[in-house]
Scaffold this motif. Sequence first.
Motif, PDB file in Angstrom:
ATOM      1  N   THR A  21      -2.680 -28.392 -10.181  1.00  0.00           N
ATOM      2  CA  THR A  21      -1.923 -28.133 -11.411  1.00  0.00           C
ATOM      3  C   THR A  21      -1.073 -26.882 -11.268  1.00  0.00           C
ATOM      4  N   ARG A  24       2.149 -27.447  -9.315  1.00  0.00           N
ATOM      5  CA  ARG A  24       3.207 -28.050 -10.139  1.00  0.00           C
ATOM      6  C   ARG A  24       3.838 -27.007 -11.064  1.00  0.00           C
ATOM      7  N   ALA A  42       2.877 -31.426 -17.289  1.00  0.00           N
ATOM      8  CA  ALA A  42       2.050 -30.872 -16.215  1.00  0.00           C
ATOM      9  C   ALA A  42       0.712 -30.371 -16.746  1.00  0.00           C
TER      10      ALA A  42
END
Length: 478
Positions: A21, A24, A42
């Motif tokens: 995560t 991103r 995201a």
Amino acid sequence: MNEDLIRRLKICTSLPTPPSTAVRIIELANSPNASLMQIADAVAFDPALAAKMLKVANSPLYNSRRSASNVRQAISLLGTHAAITIALSFSLVGGLKSSRQSNEAQLFWQRSILSALACRVLAQHFRLPADDLLLAGLLQDIGILAMQTALAESYTQATAGAADHDQLLLAERAAFGSGHDEVGYWLLKRWHLPDHLAVSCLTSHIEPKGEIAVNPNSCVAVSGYLADVFLKPTDPVVTLRATNAAAKWLGMEAQALTNIIDGMREGVKEVEDLFDLPLVEASQADALVAEAKELIFIANLRQSREMEERAQRDALTGAHNRAYFDDALGKEFDLAVRHGWPLSVAMLDLDYFKRVNDTYGHAVGDAALQSVTHVIQSQIRNGDIFARYGGEEFVLLFPGTPGEAAAKVLSRIRETIASFHHTVDADTSFKVTVSIGLASHGNGQGATRSGMDLVNAADRALYLAKAQGRNQLAQATF
């Protein structure tokens, strides 16, 4: 950074890496076109992060007039930049913290989160970008985590004797050629985080030089010291270090610093909940802050006294300066007149001192002035006032002392100075002599109208001592 250390970091298979995560979000942070929708998308893929973003949007830290009921609303309330920064903070800590559960790692994250809180409070105080500073404070020491992981026992052994964070950095550099500041910079660049975060790892560990500059990096530097105040509440040295750091990096005085610590206390519970890590016992928080405030007040008072003392001293010799002497002379003369006490003043001038500077240089001359100062100070009482009057000329004030008693002290000073060897090198030394003029007020030795009259009389006596062949003591007559 040390090449061998870089090699060891690169081959370490368990070196900290950002969770998926975070990767991103880092991409979004580096994109000038990142949108709220992309950020929300995201974040939504990580339920734990989504819950935290919703919580922070509704927390007192942001004081929003509106409340958010879902992640999309939370991201909208926070705004693009803040949302990216905060999401990155939570995702990095969540991913990296779960990989190491030792007491050592917990202490690292406690200090990092408290530093982040300190950064946020300092940012509010100085009107700087709070979310950027929070993340910078959180990651400033990430190099420690990397070094602990890659170097294992050798790191623990090398840093075992470090009593504080500054000593830790020195121990790292001594053992591995680089410290966690450089490793942190290398690591964050490797993760492609924004440059200002990587740079803060370096600049927050560099001593400030010249004028005080309040900026994000100086706030990050001070934040670690403030974190230590909360982690070591019973250690007064830690609080004094924080006080000195805040003054040195940010020019903060005692009241402003205690306000920052108050702000941190108010935010501790909130960041504990957001980062899922206990920081300070609630029952101890008030007592901790009260003790810190008292220590800060004491430290500030001491610093004020030290500054006042330095302002009253001659920079070269450490003797009092002329301004201090003039003030003391006026007060002592008034007391002498009011109570009928004797008062003596002596002017001292080193004989042919220009020859010393011309022959051996000004550095040797300065050292000789310092030596003479020590000789004189060793011969007088605590209540006597000794000052550098200018160049190689000094003045002594003897409160409550008649001329006869002052003359005995001055004769001893003259003899001691004349016998003192000033060393240039192993084969060269020299001696200096001093001419002294003495004037006294009261006790049957005449009266003067002012302190400066007494100084002028001592100055005339000094010229008489020089006219009589130097290395003499002459007394003024009225």
